[in-house]
Design a protein around this motif. Structure first.
Motif, PDB file in Angstrom:
ATOM      1  N   VAL A  80      33.226  33.738  31.633  1.00  0.00           N
ATOM      2  CA  VAL A  80      32.475  34.074  30.109  1.00  0.00           C
ATOM      3  C   VAL A  80      33.078  35.341  29.745  1.00  0.00           C
ATOM      4  O   VAL A  80      33.054  36.352  30.266  1.00  0.00           O
ATOM      5  CB  VAL A  80      31.047  34.010  29.795  1.00  0.00           C
ATOM      6  N   VAL A  81      34.191  35.552  28.823  1.00  0.00           N
ATOM      7  CA  VAL A  81      35.024  36.493  28.531  1.00  0.00           C
ATOM      8  C   VAL A  81      34.386  37.008  27.223  1.00  0.00           C
ATOM      9  O   VAL A  81      34.518  36.226  26.001  1.00  0.00           O
ATOM     10  CB  VAL A  81      36.608  36.065  28.160  1.00  0.00           C
ATOM     11  N   VAL A  82      33.778  38.145  27.471  1.00  0.00           N
ATOM     12  CA  VAL A  82      32.969  39.036  26.005  1.00  0.00           C
ATOM     13  C   VAL A  82      34.025  39.627  25.546  1.00  0.00           C
ATOM     14  O   VAL A  82      34.068  40.965  26.132  1.00  0.00           O
ATOM     15  CB  VAL A  82      31.542  39.336  26.707  1.00  0.00           C
ATOM     16  N   LEU A  83      34.326  39.556  24.454  1.00  0.00           N
ATOM     17  CA  LEU A  83      35.243  40.567  23.698  1.00  0.00           C
ATOM     18  C   LEU A  83      34.607  41.529  22.733  1.00  0.00           C
ATOM     19  O   LEU A  83      35.098  42.610  22.584  1.00  0.00           O
ATOM     20  CB  LEU A  83      36.275  39.585  22.697  1.00  0.00           C
ATOM     21  N   THR A  84      33.457  41.250  22.639  1.00  0.00           N
ATOM     22  CA  THR A  84      32.699  41.961  21.881  1.00  0.00           C
ATOM     23  C   THR A  84      32.236  43.335  22.059  1.00  0.00           C
ATOM     24  O   THR A  84      31.864  43.563  23.225  1.00  0.00           O
ATOM     25  CB  THR A  84      31.080  41.206  21.594  1.00  0.00           C
ATOM     26  N   GLU A  85      32.404  44.240  21.236  1.00  0.00           N
ATOM     27  CA  GLU A  85      32.358  45.838  21.398  1.00  0.00           C
ATOM     28  C   GLU A  85      30.972  46.069  20.560  1.00  0.00           C
ATOM     29  O   GLU A  85      30.295  45.620  19.943  1.00  0.00           O
ATOM     30  CB  GLU A  85      33.357  46.410  20.830  1.00  0.00           C
ATOM     31  N   PHE A  86      30.294  47.355  21.252  1.00  0.00           N
ATOM     32  CA  PHE A  86      29.015  47.850  20.898  1.00  0.00           C
ATOM     33  C   PHE A  86      27.634  46.726  21.149  1.00  0.00           C
ATOM     34  O   PHE A  86      26.596  46.705  20.255  1.00  0.00           O
ATOM     35  CB  PHE A  86      28.833  47.858  19.222  1.00  0.00           C
ATOM     36  N   ILE A  87      27.742  45.913  22.150  1.00  0.00           N
ATOM     37  CA  ILE A  87      26.508  45.304  22.800  1.00  0.00           C
ATOM     38  C   ILE A  87      25.593  46.386  23.314  1.00  0.00           C
ATOM     39  O   ILE A  87      26.137  46.999  24.385  1.00  0.00           O
ATOM     40  CB  ILE A  87      26.854  44.278  23.743  1.00  0.00           C
ATOM     41  N   PRO A  88      24.517  46.344  22.982  1.00  0.00           N
ATOM     42  CA  PRO A  88      23.434  47.455  23.720  1.00  0.00           C
ATOM     43  C   PRO A  88      23.605  47.299  25.002  1.00  0.00           C
ATOM     44  O   PRO A  88      23.358  46.072  25.670  1.00  0.00           O
ATOM     45  CB  PRO A  88      22.287  47.055  23.092  1.00  0.00           C
ATOM     46  N   VAL A  89      23.469  48.185  25.916  1.00  0.00           N
ATOM     47  CA  VAL A  89      23.633  48.275  27.287  1.00  0.00           C
ATOM     48  C   VAL A  89      22.389  47.593  27.911  1.00  0.00           C
ATOM     49  O   VAL A  89      22.600  46.841  28.978  1.00  0.00           O
ATOM     50  CB  VAL A  89      24.018  49.762  28.069  1.00  0.00           C
ATOM     51  N   HIS A  90      21.312  47.587  27.607  1.00  0.00           N
ATOM     52  CA  HIS A  90      20.208  46.727  27.859  1.00  0.00           C
ATOM     53  C   HIS A  90      20.315  45.349  27.666  1.00  0.00           C
ATOM     54  O   HIS A  90      19.894  44.505  28.648  1.00  0.00           O
ATOM     55  CB  HIS A  90      18.598  46.956  27.079  1.00  0.00           C
TER      56      HIS A  90
ATOM     57  N   MET B  13      23.120  59.171  22.341  1.00  0.00           N
ATOM     58  CA  MET B  13      22.859  60.395  21.455  1.00  0.00           C
ATOM     59  C   MET B  13      21.228  60.854  22.322  1.00  0.00           C
ATOM     60  O   MET B  13      20.425  60.086  22.449  1.00  0.00           O
ATOM     61  CB  MET B  13      22.398  60.012  20.049  1.00  0.00           C
ATOM     62  N   LYS B  14      21.324  62.328  22.471  1.00  0.00           N
ATOM     63  CA  LYS B  14      20.242  62.826  23.142  1.00  0.00           C
ATOM     64  C   LYS B  14      19.396  63.294  21.855  1.00  0.00           C
ATOM     65  O   LYS B  14      19.820  63.882  20.862  1.00  0.00           O
ATOM     66  CB  LYS B  14      20.809  63.977  23.912  1.00  0.00           C
ATOM     67  N   LEU B  15      18.159  63.118  22.192  1.00  0.00           N
ATOM     68  CA  LEU B  15      17.334  63.202  21.220  1.00  0.00           C
ATOM     69  C   LEU B  15      16.512  64.366  21.574  1.00  0.00           C
ATOM     70  O   LEU B  15      16.478  65.037  22.584  1.00  0.00           O
ATOM     71  CB  LEU B  15      16.039  62.170  21.049  1.00  0.00           C
ATOM     72  N   LEU B  16      16.018  65.155  20.307  1.00  0.00           N
ATOM     73  CA  LEU B  16      15.287  66.422  20.374  1.00  0.00           C
ATOM     74  C   LEU B  16      13.815  66.268  21.121  1.00  0.00           C
ATOM     75  O   LEU B  16      13.363  65.098  20.978  1.00  0.00           O
ATOM     76  CB  LEU B  16      15.022  67.066  19.298  1.00  0.00           C
ATOM     77  N   GLU B  17      13.353  67.014  21.836  1.00  0.00           N
ATOM     78  CA  GLU B  17      12.208  66.837  22.729  1.00  0.00           C
ATOM     79  C   GLU B  17      10.944  66.420  21.764  1.00  0.00           C
ATOM     80  O   GLU B  17      10.235  65.412  21.889  1.00  0.00           O
ATOM     81  CB  GLU B  17      11.626  68.298  23.358  1.00  0.00           C
TER      82      GLU B  17
ATOM     83  N   GLU C 236      17.826  59.549  25.723  1.00  0.00           N
ATOM     84  CA  GLU C 236      19.240  59.192  25.387  1.00  0.00           C
ATOM     85  C   GLU C 236      19.405  57.996  24.938  1.00  0.00           C
ATOM     86  O   GLU C 236      18.921  57.000  25.591  1.00  0.00           O
ATOM     87  CB  GLU C 236      20.132  59.681  26.386  1.00  0.00           C
ATOM     88  N   THR C 237      19.440  57.962  23.577  1.00  0.00           N
ATOM     89  CA  THR C 237      19.589  56.699  23.020  1.00  0.00           C
ATOM     90  C   THR C 237      21.131  55.935  23.295  1.00  0.00           C
ATOM     91  O   THR C 237      21.782  56.696  23.612  1.00  0.00           O
ATOM     92  CB  THR C 237      19.177  56.465  21.543  1.00  0.00           C
ATOM     93  N   ASP C 238      21.024  54.689  22.981  1.00  0.00           N
ATOM     94  CA  ASP C 238      22.522  53.895  23.106  1.00  0.00           C
ATOM     95  C   ASP C 238      22.931  53.738  21.672  1.00  0.00           C
ATOM     96  O   ASP C 238      22.423  53.264  20.914  1.00  0.00           O
ATOM     97  CB  ASP C 238      22.074  52.643  23.622  1.00  0.00           C
ATOM     98  N   ASP C 239      24.320  54.120  21.458  1.00  0.00           N
ATOM     99  CA  ASP C 239      24.730  54.231  20.020  1.00  0.00           C
ATOM    100  C   ASP C 239      24.990  52.841  19.644  1.00  0.00           C
ATOM    101  O   ASP C 239      25.152  52.775  18.471  1.00  0.00           O
ATOM    102  CB  ASP C 239      26.109  54.914  20.138  1.00  0.00           C
TER     103      ASP C 239
END
Lengths: 286, 378
Positions: free
Chosen positions: A91-101, B1-5, B201-204
């Protein structure tokens, strides 16, 4: 993860602008595109290719070996799960900006079902003279030629440059594998090097890396064990520490991911590390 | 992005964790008023960086007058790269034990993990080896076996600590953060479990969970700020050869090659991905940097089409008519159309190799510097 012209390829997002443009180029090159996926247009024919409601549906009608994602980040999760469930080997996923979770979930799902994910945020894979999947200029024979050098790269533009340098110097490629620029990937640089090492027509391997992360250091432990000679270029020698180069995180924090750490690891594993891409071909020739 | 405390703590509180009672203050008078209500307090500078305590950004205060002095000292100063605009004034907690608990991503394994230790506190950076790590199943709730082993590792058990672990995991997954760290997580003298500090740290790439403005990079130069507003990532490097390339990898490579061939890169500016249609504003920003003696345009089109990028560059070049030389290397998707544009509209022949284009650009920048030093006109 190496594609050939027999692989049945399904295109998620075939009916979109980029999907249409690149599916046309892939098909013209020799990639065996058997159809596309778009639930809203299921049952129609788009540019001569059948559109299915899902990859699972396509699998029952035409069979699916490989799936490629021309879908936005919000749709990527469902599309990748569909492709894996359809039994796609790759599966080739070209998509950018997928949340890492989301990426971690997809990779986990693929591993459990025996699928290999390339990417996310990859430019794709090319087997010169056979097929390409993604958005690489494989069709330009000034850049990609059949041959025996396997190329692995995080970046698509840099991978293109490496193949161009090889071709210009009379060295063709057995395969190009884009592992993608995100911090978490379905296929690591080490996985791609292993695949090329086991590929009968690959006689030398070029690894194009970048500062940040530990992908090159991990690949070094594989490089130390394989028979083929390895040449590497690592981008970012002159990048200032602590600055994020691009969105996906080529960033040096502390001592991890530095140019020196990567170069040292690769050289200790027996790879030749060149200073500029223009030196790649000469180093491959030895 | 690092959030403030303070922002991170509000997310923790929403997730059911206990945090110290406190309020934000942006002036010494406000801080004194808050301290008046809270009694003995801690004044904490709000900047998105670690090591604040050691840098003097955390001050224990027993009276409102002390809080007032601490705040007026902190506000406006620089901690690391960041200017302090606000302080968090919090009630002091009577601490029994300091623990370490975090959820983060093991990028090599592609798995989330929980990291913990029974000794938290400011010296954790010196004891990274003693931290315990366990992988978690992506997308799943934290299981009871895992809770058992985390409690065992922390050396503390009970409903409160289990709720804190589960709550923190929920914050990690629901915000899709790349890091959620509580150091220290304290057992107070009344046995309650309190998050004394918080780092997120949030994910952009994930949906935004707060309104906070990114300050990851520290202070931006005016030009970098302007680029950011246009959705472009510019880093000024102060060199003599300006660079325009597509993709982070190729842009870094172009910088490396400029340095390799004896020049100094003036900037990092990538116009790959979605930014590839914004070549025109990118060129404008690049040329407005001071000390730029030449420009190299290095395109290797895969997804980003060379013809689209080059059209933007050629238009911008004609509109701006800069008095420096430009050197092109163009390959990949759309290269023939792109090269024809450069040739016909600018009367410039693109180089066949990237190195040749860069060598020429370095030499042009150097000639220009000598000429300027000699007071000649070019």
């Amino acid at each position: 993860m190496i594609v050939n012209s027999d692989d049945k390829v399904i295109v998620h997002g075939l009916t979109g602008k980029q999907g249409t443009f690149w599916a046309g180029l892939m098909s013209e090159y020799g990639t065996n595109i058997v159809g596309g996926v778009n639930p809203k247009k299921a049952g129609t024919i788009h540019e001569g290719m059948p559109v299915f409601a899902s990859a699972v549906d396509a699998a029952t009608h035409v069979g699916v070996d490989v799936s490629v994602m021309f879908v936005p980040p919000a749709g990527a999760r469902a599309a990748v799960i569909d492709a894996v469930d359809a039994g796609a080997r790759l599966v080739v996923v070209l998509t950018e900006f997928i949340p890492v979770h989301d990426t971690m979930e997809l990779v986990h799902h693929a591993r459990r079902h025996g699928s290999q994910i390339m990417g996310p945020n990859t430019a794709g894979v090319v087997t010169p003279g056979e097929a390409f999947v993604g958005f690489m200029p494989a069709f330009d024979d000034r850049i990609f030629r059949e041959g025996s050098v396997g190329v692995v790269s995080r970046s698509g533009s840099l991978g293109t440059l490496a193949c161009l340098e090889l071709t210009r110097n009379g060295l063709g490629q057995s395969a190009f594998l884009g592992v993608g620029g995100d911090p978490v990937s379905g296929t690591s640089t080490a996985d791609a090097v292993s695949a090329l090492a086991a590929h009968p027509s690959t006689e030398a391997i070029v690894v194009i890396g970048e500062i940040g992360g530990s992908k090159e250091e991990e690949a070094a432990s594989v490089i130390a064990t394989i028979e083929q000679p390895v040449v590497s270029f690592i981008a970012g020698k002159s990048s200032p520490p602590g600055k994020r180069m691009g969105h996906a995180g080529a960033i040096i924090e502390g001592n991890t991911g530095t140019y020196a750490s990567k170069r040292d690891a690769l050289e200790a594993a027996g790879a030749t590390v060149v200073d500029v891409p223009g030196d790649i071909a000469a180093a491959v020739r030895g | 992005m690092k959030l403030l405390e303070a922002t991170a703590k509000s997310l923790l509180a929403e997730g059911g964790l206990r945090v110290p009672v406190g309020e934000l203050a942006s002036s010494a008078a406000d801080a004194a008023a808050i301290a008046e209500r809270l009694g003995p307090c801690v004044v904490k500078a709000q900047v998105p960086a670690g090591g604040r305590g050691k840098a003097g950004g955390v001050v224990l205060c027993t009276t409102p007058a002390e809080a007032e002095v601490a705040t007026s000292t902190l506000i406006g100063t620089l901690l690391g790269d960041h200017r302090v605009d606000e302080v968090l004034v919090e009630q002091q907690i009577d601490i029994d034990t300091e623990l370490y608990l975090a959820f983060m991503i093991d990028t090599s394994a592609g798995m989330p993990m929980v990291v913990f230790n029974q000794e938290g506190g400011v010296d954790i950076e010196d004891n990274l080896g003693s931290l315990e790590r366990r992988h978690l199943t992506p997308g799943a709730a934290i299981g009871s076996d895992m809770l058992d082993s985390v409690c065992h590792g922390l050396g503390v058990d009970g409903l409160d600590v289990r709720a804190a672990i589960e709550g923190l995991h929920k914050v990690f997954t629901s915000t899709k953060a790349t890091l959620v760290e509580v150091n220290p997580l304290v057992v107070a003298s009344d046995a309650s479990i309190i998050a004394l500090d918080a780092k997120i740290e949030t994910d952009d790439s994930a949906p935004r969970v707060v309104d906070e403005v990114a300050d990851d990079a520290g202070e931006l130069t005016p030009l970098e700020q302007e680029a950011a507003e246009k959705g472009l990532r510019l880093i000024e490097l102060g060199g003599n050869v300006a660079i325009l390339a597509n993709g982070a990898g190729l842009t870094m490579t172009t910088m490396d090659a400029v340095a390799h061939h004896g020049g100094q890169p003036a900037n990092f500016l990538e116009i790959g991905g979605d930014a590839y249609t914004r070549a025109e504003s990118a060129l404008d920003l690049t040329l407005r940097q001071t000390g730029v003696g030449s420009l190299v345009v290095n395109f290797c089109g895969a997804f980003a089409r060379c013809d689209v990028m080059t059209e933007g560059v050629v238009n911008a070049w004609l509109a701006l008519s800069p008095d420096i030389e430009v050197f092109f290397s163009i390959h990949g998707t759309g290269q023939d159309e792109a090269r024809a544009m450069v040739r016909e509209q600018l009367g410039i022949e693109p180089y066949e190799s990237m190195d040749d284009a860069i060598i020429a650009a370095v030499s042009s920048a150097r000639l220009r510097e000598h000429a300027t030093q000699d007071g000649d006109e070019l």
